[in-house]
Design an enzyme around this catalytic site. Structure first.
Site, PDB file in Angstrom:
ATOM      1  N   SER A   1     -11.038  -0.582  -0.915  1.00  0.00           N
ATOM      2  CA  SER A   1     -10.045  -0.603  -0.379  1.00  0.00           C
ATOM      3  C   SER A   1      -9.975  -1.097   1.337  1.00  0.00           C
ATOM      4  O   SER A   1      -9.042  -1.642   1.667  1.00  0.00           O
ATOM      5  CB  SER A   1      -9.443   0.779  -0.209  1.00  0.00           C
ATOM      6  OG  SER A   1      -8.665   1.215  -1.623  1.00  0.00           O
TER       7      SER A   1
ATOM      8  N   ASP B   1       0.748  -1.232  -0.058  1.00  0.00           N
ATOM      9  CA  ASP B   1      -0.048  -0.124  -0.050  1.00  0.00           C
ATOM     10  C   ASP B   1       1.013   1.236   0.166  1.00  0.00           C
ATOM     11  O   ASP B   1       1.900   1.354  -0.622  1.00  0.00           O
ATOM     12  CB  ASP B   1      -0.823  -0.091   1.262  1.00  0.00           C
ATOM     13  CG  ASP B   1      -2.383   0.760   1.017  1.00  0.00           C
ATOM     14  OD1 ASP B   1      -2.473   1.655   0.914  1.00  0.00           O
ATOM     15  OD2 ASP B   1      -3.178  -0.137   0.637  1.00  0.00           O
TER      16      ASP B   1
ATOM     17  N   HIS C   1      -3.464   5.919   4.188  1.00  0.00           N
ATOM     18  CA  HIS C   1      -4.332   4.890   3.688  1.00  0.00           C
ATOM     19  C   HIS C   1      -3.954   3.373   3.979  1.00  0.00           C
ATOM     20  O   HIS C   1      -4.461   2.869   4.531  1.00  0.00           O
ATOM     21  CB  HIS C   1      -4.251   4.811   2.159  1.00  0.00           C
ATOM     22  CG  HIS C   1      -5.243   3.913   1.653  1.00  0.00           C
ATOM     23  ND1 HIS C   1      -4.891   2.555   0.951  1.00  0.00           N
ATOM     24  CD2 HIS C   1      -6.371   3.895   1.269  1.00  0.00           C
ATOM     25  CE1 HIS C   1      -5.673   2.097   0.520  1.00  0.00           C
ATOM     26  NE2 HIS C   1      -6.677   2.723   0.616  1.00  0.00           N
TER      27      HIS C   1
END
Length: 469
Positions: free
Chosen positions: A347, A103, A134
């Protein structure tokens, strides 16, 4: 490749199924009849030390994401409550499992005590730097530890995390400047570095890999290296590879939904939007998003014939990358380039399933990666048709995945065939049984006749007795 922002749109900054530099739309034609090809092992990248393809630098005048601290930290977040994780932890916490998070990096956090560096394909870090927030949020959903007084925890709090930074919206190739074409050509994070990261994660000993990134294309994408990498991980290294299905802000074209006139038709022949790595269905478990409050598919989730299951992708709470300034350690939103957005997207559906895979692997250590995926799919709450392109085999059920008996075979990824049957011709109604009524009527008539006869017979008697009216 054109970098994309997090989320469903520019405001929802952290729903980075948009892939942060991987999500583009290329080509104009529509391809039909293409199914997942056999992986080409010769396209497998070497397991080199992680490094950027080109020299990179932080984007000027672009501070890292800031966070929105969670309010009531004692409340169990809705997705966590809906999944019944408290009950699931009676059977497994994921201890002994290692989940690689490919990621934006995973920032160190007191609630990720078992975080290990896995390398950096963006800059010169070790994978435990996260400017975007994130990757840290994704890792938190997978394995954040349990803390007294706080409702939030990861699905597999006993698991170890490997942080691999493979993409970022805050870095660019050095010397890019403001030229838009150079920005498009020099984005960090692409299919090459993603394939390398998958291979590297598998070689580091991960038992589960989570990929909350996508590449979208209107034609068959040039992703043979991705196919080779996920095959290597799933088959040769026995790793459960869990991937996001994608958001429709990044994948502009949307695959058609089921044709009501041909519900069991070949879904692969109707593809107009390819999503990678999700399309490598033989080797990955692709995850769509549902609204945890209603159980229905999220409006942003991208359908496809590769979708395996679904998990909550809205109303998300997870770890805060800025924990040093926030003693609560958890967040419900991030600010990206001055715009605050909630955390949502496929996600964040994917890490729920990656965490569940860690729970299952810990509970059933003899199961292969393919068998773990089958158990998760078989125990999901199936939609009415048994499968559909938005939620796959349905919303995951952690407790069932850890306790239920599963069939030896799953039905194919298509809705149940339409069934028709002839309704039985109604039998004519039976004649009513009037016996009781008839008996009553006859009895009444007999009594009436007897009464009349008795009355008539009384006249002669009355005359003899001299009785007069």
């Amino acid at each position: 490749m054109n970098p994309k922002t997090f989320g469903r749109n520019a405001i929802r900054v952290v729903a980075a199924a948009a892939v942060l530099g991987l999500s583009v739309s290329v080509g104009a034609g529509t391809a039909f009849g293409d199914k997942t090809p056999a992986a080409n092992s010769s396209a497998l990248p070497a397991n080199d030390t992680p490094h950027p393809e080109k020299t990179t630098e932080a984007k000027p005048n672009t501070p890292c994401a800031s966070s929105q601290p969670a309010g009531d930290v004692a409340t169990v977040p809705t997705p966590q409550r809906v999944l019944g994780l408290e009950k699931a932890w009676q059977f497994s916490t994921g201890a002994g499992q290692t989940v690689a998070v490919i990621d934006t990096g995973v920032a160190r956090n007191p609630r990720l005590a078992n975080l290990a560096p896995g390398g950096d394909y963006v800059s010169t870090g070790d994978g435990t730097q996260d400017c975007d927030g994130h990757g840290t949020a994704v890792a938190g959903l997978i394995a954040a530890s349990r803390v007294d007084g706080q409702g939030f925890a990861g699905v597999a709090p006993g698991a170890k995390i490997i942080g691999i930074r493979q993409t970022s919206n805050y870095f660019e190739v050095k010397g890019t400047g403001t030229d838009e074409q150079k920005i498009a050509d020099n984005s960090v994070g692409n299919l090459n570095t993603l394939a390398s990261a998958i291979r590297h994660a598998a070689d580091l000993g991960a038992t589960v890999i989570n990929i909350s990134e996508i590449f979208c294309s209107n034609s068959v994408p040039p992703d043979s290296n991705i196919g080779a990498a996920v095959q290597y991980a799933a088959v040769q290294k026995d790793v459960v590879v869990v991937v996001a299905a994608g958001n429709n802000d990044a994948c502009k074209s949307v695959n058609p939904v089921l044709d009501p006139t041909d519900p069991t038709g070949d879904q692969w022949s109707r593809i107009i939007q390819y999503v990678s790595p999700a399309r490598w269905d033989k080797y990955v478990l692709s995850v769509g998003s549902i609204d945890p409050a209603t159980g229905s598919a999220s409006k942003f989730t991208v359908p496809g014939p590769w979708v395996g299951v679904a998990a909550p992708g809205q109303d998300i709470t997870s770890l805060d990358l800025n924990y040093a300034a926030n003693s609560k350690y958890i967040t419900t939103g991030l600010t990206h380039q001055g715009k605050m957005g909630s955390i949502e997207g496929t996600s964040f559906s994917s890490p729920y399933v990656a965490g569940l895979a860690a729970l299952v692997r810990a509970k059933f250590p003899r199961l292969s990666a393919a068998e773990v995926i089958k158990r998760i799919e078989a125990t999901a709450h199936a939609p009415a048709g048994g499968w559909d392109p938005y939620v796959g085999y349905g919303a995951i059920d952690p407790v069932a995945a850890l306790t239920a008996d599963v069939p030896t075979q799953l039905p194919p990824k298509q809705p149940f065939a339409a069934q028709s049957w002839r309704m039985p011709v109604p039998q004519p109604p039976k004649a009513p049984d009037n016996t009781a009524r008839n008996v009553a009527l006859i009895g009444t008539a007999v009594i009436a006749v007897l009464l009349i006869l008795g009355y008539l017979a009384s006249f002669p008697i009355r005359r003899r007795l001299g009785m007069h009216d």
